[in-house]
Design an enzyme around this catalytic site. Sequence first.
Site, PDB file in Angstrom:
ATOM      1  N   LYS A 157       9.723  -5.557  -4.441  1.00 51.55           N
ATOM      2  CA  LYS A 157       8.421  -6.373  -5.018  1.00 51.55           C
ATOM      3  C   LYS A 157       9.123  -7.275  -5.903  1.00 51.55           C
ATOM      4  O   LYS A 157       8.344  -8.310  -6.277  1.00 51.55           O
ATOM      5  CB  LYS A 157       7.347  -5.550  -5.260  1.00 51.55           C
ATOM      6  CG  LYS A 157       6.554  -4.866  -4.144  1.00 51.55           C
ATOM      7  CD  LYS A 157       5.370  -4.083  -4.908  1.00 51.55           C
ATOM      8  CE  LYS A 157       4.663  -3.423  -3.843  1.00 51.55           C
ATOM      9  NZ  LYS A 157       3.714  -4.153  -2.858  1.00 51.55           N
ATOM     10  N   THR A 178      -1.824  -8.026   0.115  1.00 58.12           N
ATOM     11  CA  THR A 178      -3.245  -8.476   0.083  1.00 58.12           C
ATOM     12  C   THR A 178      -3.581  -9.199  -1.206  1.00 58.12           C
ATOM     13  O   THR A 178      -4.656  -9.926  -1.249  1.00 58.12           O
ATOM     14  CB  THR A 178      -4.099  -7.269   0.584  1.00 58.12           C
ATOM     15  OG1 THR A 178      -3.606  -6.319  -0.256  1.00 58.12           O
ATOM     16  CG2 THR A 178      -4.107  -6.811   1.931  1.00 58.12           C
ATOM     17  N   LYS A 210       0.661  -5.426  -8.946  1.00 61.81           N
ATOM     18  CA  LYS A 210       0.905  -4.726  -7.707  1.00 61.81           C
ATOM     19  C   LYS A 210       1.727  -3.439  -8.157  1.00 61.81           C
ATOM     20  O   LYS A 210       2.257  -3.330  -9.140  1.00 61.81           O
ATOM     21  CB  LYS A 210       1.713  -5.597  -6.447  1.00 61.81           C
ATOM     22  CG  LYS A 210       3.024  -6.439  -7.114  1.00 61.81           C
ATOM     23  CD  LYS A 210       3.723  -7.018  -6.177  1.00 61.81           C
ATOM     24  CE  LYS A 210       3.140  -8.624  -6.039  1.00 61.81           C
ATOM     25  NZ  LYS A 210       2.240  -8.681  -4.866  1.00 61.81           N
ATOM     26  N   ARG A 211       2.024  -2.624  -7.154  1.00 62.10           N
ATOM     27  CA  ARG A 211       2.860  -1.435  -7.424  1.00 62.10           C
ATOM     28  C   ARG A 211       4.096  -1.978  -7.968  1.00 62.10           C
ATOM     29  O   ARG A 211       4.903  -2.790  -7.522  1.00 62.10           O
ATOM     30  CB  ARG A 211       2.919  -0.462  -6.031  1.00 62.10           C
ATOM     31  CG  ARG A 211       1.669   0.422  -6.019  1.00 62.10           C
ATOM     32  CD  ARG A 211       1.580   1.292  -7.455  1.00 62.10           C
ATOM     33  NE  ARG A 211       2.057   2.386  -7.179  1.00 62.10           N
ATOM     34  CZ  ARG A 211       1.865   3.497  -6.973  1.00 62.10           C
ATOM     35  NH1 ARG A 211       0.914   3.916  -6.605  1.00 62.10           N
ATOM     36  NH2 ARG A 211       2.830   4.448  -6.987  1.00 62.10           N
ATOM     37  N   LYS A 230      -6.271 -12.523  -2.256  1.00 62.63           N
ATOM     38  CA  LYS A 230      -7.356 -12.520  -3.289  1.00 62.63           C
ATOM     39  C   LYS A 230      -7.086 -13.524  -4.397  1.00 62.63           C
ATOM     40  O   LYS A 230      -8.105 -14.268  -4.610  1.00 62.63           O
ATOM     41  CB  LYS A 230      -7.190 -11.042  -3.780  1.00 62.63           C
ATOM     42  CG  LYS A 230      -7.539  -9.966  -2.837  1.00 62.63           C
ATOM     43  CD  LYS A 230      -7.475  -8.443  -3.638  1.00 62.63           C
ATOM     44  CE  LYS A 230      -7.563  -7.390  -2.452  1.00 62.63           C
ATOM     45  NZ  LYS A 230      -7.365  -6.112  -3.046  1.00 62.63           N
ATOM     46  N   HIS A 285       2.503   0.179   8.507  1.00 60.64           N
ATOM     47  CA  HIS A 285       2.554  -0.666   7.323  1.00 60.64           C
ATOM     48  C   HIS A 285       3.756  -1.070   6.501  1.00 60.64           C
ATOM     49  O   HIS A 285       3.535  -1.543   5.370  1.00 60.64           O
ATOM     50  CB  HIS A 285       1.471  -0.004   6.279  1.00 60.64           C
ATOM     51  CG  HIS A 285       0.242   0.074   6.754  1.00 60.64           C
ATOM     52  ND1 HIS A 285      -0.853  -0.997   6.266  1.00 60.64           N
ATOM     53  CD2 HIS A 285      -0.648   1.006   7.486  1.00 60.64           C
ATOM     54  CE1 HIS A 285      -1.944  -0.645   6.858  1.00 60.64           C
ATOM     55  NE2 HIS A 285      -2.007   0.555   7.493  1.00 60.64           N
TER      56      HIS A 285
HETATM   57  N1  CR6 Z   1       2.287  -0.842   0.130  1.00 65.59           N
HETATM   58  C1  CR6 Z   1       2.495  -2.573   2.414  1.00 65.59           C
HETATM   59  O1  CR6 Z   1       3.815  -2.498   1.788  1.00 65.59           O
HETATM   60  C2  CR6 Z   1       0.362  -4.025   2.755  1.00 65.59           C
HETATM   61  C3  CR6 Z   1      -0.224  -2.774   2.954  1.00 65.59           C
HETATM   62  C4  CR6 Z   1      -1.607  -2.663   3.587  1.00 65.59           C
HETATM   63  C5  CR6 Z   1       1.736  -1.533   2.498  1.00 65.59           C
HETATM   64  C6  CR6 Z   1       1.636  -3.901   2.012  1.00 65.59           C
HETATM   65  O2  CR6 Z   1       2.601  -4.989   2.187  1.00 65.59           O
HETATM   66  O3  CR6 Z   1      -0.242  -5.238   2.602  1.00 65.59           O
HETATM   67  O4  CR6 Z   1       0.422  -1.663   3.178  1.00 65.59           O
HETATM   68  N2  CR6 Z   1       2.488  -0.376   3.087  1.00 65.59           N
HETATM   69  O5  CR6 Z   1      -1.251  -3.072   4.968  1.00 65.59           O
HETATM   70  C7  CR6 Z   1       2.210   1.130   2.656  1.00 65.59           C
HETATM   71  O6  CR6 Z   1       1.474   1.451   2.007  1.00 65.59           O
HETATM   72  C8  CR6 Z   1       3.085   1.906   3.657  1.00 65.59           C
HETATM   73  C9  CR6 Z   1       1.512  -1.074   0.866  1.00 65.59           C
HETATM   74  O7  CR6 Z   1       0.310  -1.043   0.436  1.00 65.59           O
END
Ligand code: CR6
Length: 824
Positions: free
Chosen positions: A564, A666, A558-559, A670, A366
Amino acid sequence: MATKKKTDQDLQLDKDQLKASIVRHLRSTLGTSEQKASPEAWWKATAAAVNEQVYERLTRTQQTHFKKDTRAIHYLSAEFLMGRLTSNNLHNLSLYKICEEALGELGLELTDLCEQEPDMALGNGGLGRLAACFIDSLATLNYPAVGYGIHYEHGLFRQEIQDGRQIERPDSWREYGNPWEICRPESVQEIPLYGYVETVFGDKGGLKKVWHAGRKIKGVPWDIPVVGFGGHTVNILRLWESRASEFFDWDVFNAGGYIDSQAEKAQAETISKVLYPNDDTDAGKELRLIQQYFFCACSIKDIMRRYKRVHGSDFGNFATQIAIQLNDTHPTVAIPELMRVLVDEEGMDWNAAWDISYQVFSYTNHTLLPEALEKWSVSLFEKVLPRHLEIIYEINARFLNDLVEPKWPGNDAIKAKLSIIEEGSVRKVRMGNLCVIGSSKVNGVAEIHSKLVKEDLFPEYAELWPEKMCNVTNGVTPRRWLLACNPELAELYNEVVGKEWPLQLDKLRSVVKFADDKAFQKQFMTIKRHNKEKLVKVIKAETGIDISAEAIFDVQIKRLHEYKRQQLNLIHIMALYRRLLANPDYDMHPRVFIFGSKAAPGYKLAKDIIYAINKLAERVNNDVRIQGKLKVVFMPNYRVSLAEKLIPAADVSEQISTAGYEASGTGNMKMALNGAITIGTLDGANIEIAEEAGAENCAIFGLNVDEVKSLKGRGYNPYDFYYANSELKAVLDWFDTDYFTPGRPGELSSIKRSLLEGGDPYLTLADFASYSEAHKLIDTWYRDPALWAKKAIINSATMGKFNSDRSIQDYVDRIWNLKPCSIG
Ligand code: CR6
């Protein structure tokens, strides 16, 4: 006499039955009455009534899977970000409207009761929410599947904002009980830890390894039923809670060691106490490694138990019956654990065991961020899991001798790179390498990401096993992310394309032909307007800030992470503010910038960025000179249930990561599905979103992956951009003043420093000008309502590809080789 089997039809409740059931549960399960019941009691009574339906279907599913002895996927994930389940379960059982009416007759609003439910926030962000969407899709598509994870007592921290700063508070999602989980004491497991390994003579001759554990921990399973859309299949999510192996150590107790025995109990319970709040890595933390081993070992034991119930100790069918997906490297230790069980406990020979293990496991990567690829020090591993370290050495030695040496004879550099063990002053176990070596398939989560996994992250492995590497682009469940969260748009789509779209999201494509239709545009934009008006109220209630639904709602949720680039959004808002101060008639449509974001508690700069956003918001929102043209809102405690309110109201979706760094994203899917227009870089799934919607319907800006690489290769100097762009320079210099923090100059300087002296590793300054131009384009588009409506409609109508059902079908076709199983 044989009892007639109930069909789905027989199970379906009508309004009066549901109403009676809710009242009955209020009295007999909650022990209260209509007169004095709190909203919380009503919510729990409703959940109990729904559970009657859920349990019936769960039992039928389990009996069918057992009878047919189906192959199943076991999805191992340290995180499942489920959010709330009430509305989701009602929708998936086709009970939502019925329940609304039933409660209406009792004088209650279903939406109010749903607000009683705490979010199940057992995850950090995208990865955990993806796991939650995937188990929804697996059940919906009738695939036999079990999700395995950790029953954290405290999920992701609750975020409070005090004087602009993030404060972390514990999250207690099950403090007063959670109606959706079932404890299963009959399936408790015992897990060894620490201790030493002894080599003894085996019964059949030869040597045998025995691990003498230093401690044993009890794993107690909690099952969350996962109801598929349509209510046919109900799978389970099984989450493990840690407990002390014995409630009291009686010997210690008798010797007067009551306190010691209690301390031991507390230690054991610590394992599942809290979710690590980092979305990159916590490698190095002993408790984190123990958490990972704890849930993997419990899950492998559980899988074994169910397999043996049917097949006994004949493992000939194991790989045909069992598939295990590793969601990132967090569950990697499941590989040596399965090897340990097969070789040490079942007495299998190494090659036969490896053959099975290799077929069973697959791994999803991921992220490419080096700091997120887990590594554990060899000494820690040796202390906690001594036998597993030996097994890892054996896997590594065979890999290097049998595969690497023949392919690259005598090449020590390649061996060092591909080895599971990193040599250096501190020797480390590289979990990513172990995953690739021990899995039959490895996938990335969007086309571009999978390409980079293959070409940049693991090129030599890809050369060794070209067929191993594949892509499965992420997806989101349209049940939660459109049907449930945007009921008016869902209803419009029901009328226009029929009611199949929640299963076949591609059906929405036929809406594209109405994108120019004035009447349809009006309906579509009226719904957006309603959603925005609802959000206006939520924002007022949560933050006290007044905003107008007339404005463009520009959303970044997002985080918080430098890659980002919330800081890019921030400096652009500051630039807009400057333009407005310099010229109060500056021509722009009113805009509200909305943020929702948690920072890892130890990530100083991320917390400084939150502080800066809040300080900017205070200044801008109270500045009468700019006539309300600009507002900034930071919504505290961003979580799934808040996302469900923000996403349907978004006009603009900010997806502005440095190209090459966001694996997929993701939230981008959405928001587009709900009619937002993406302002984004060519990164992750943005690329595929732009392909589906048409590049002309997105505002794409910035450097692409190759340009990022080449700029970094040439030697990027942020000062070049700082000195060349007077607006950018003025904005950055603003950070050093006390303009946003009166009387306290320099409080925001760390952001400027990271962008200049810090080298701006995520190329914020390089992309600033192009980002600013893209925003001008957004503004121009929005001022042409027909043009905007057309683009918004096309975005929403073309997101069919990003249904998580499609992702799951890709996993099935490319990796899992499963068959759907009809229930009943
Ligand atoms: N942070 C990715 O950074 C991806 C999700 C689910 C992440 C994000 O781009 O959409 O996974 N990666 O595949 C990790 O958590 C390691 C995320 O959520």
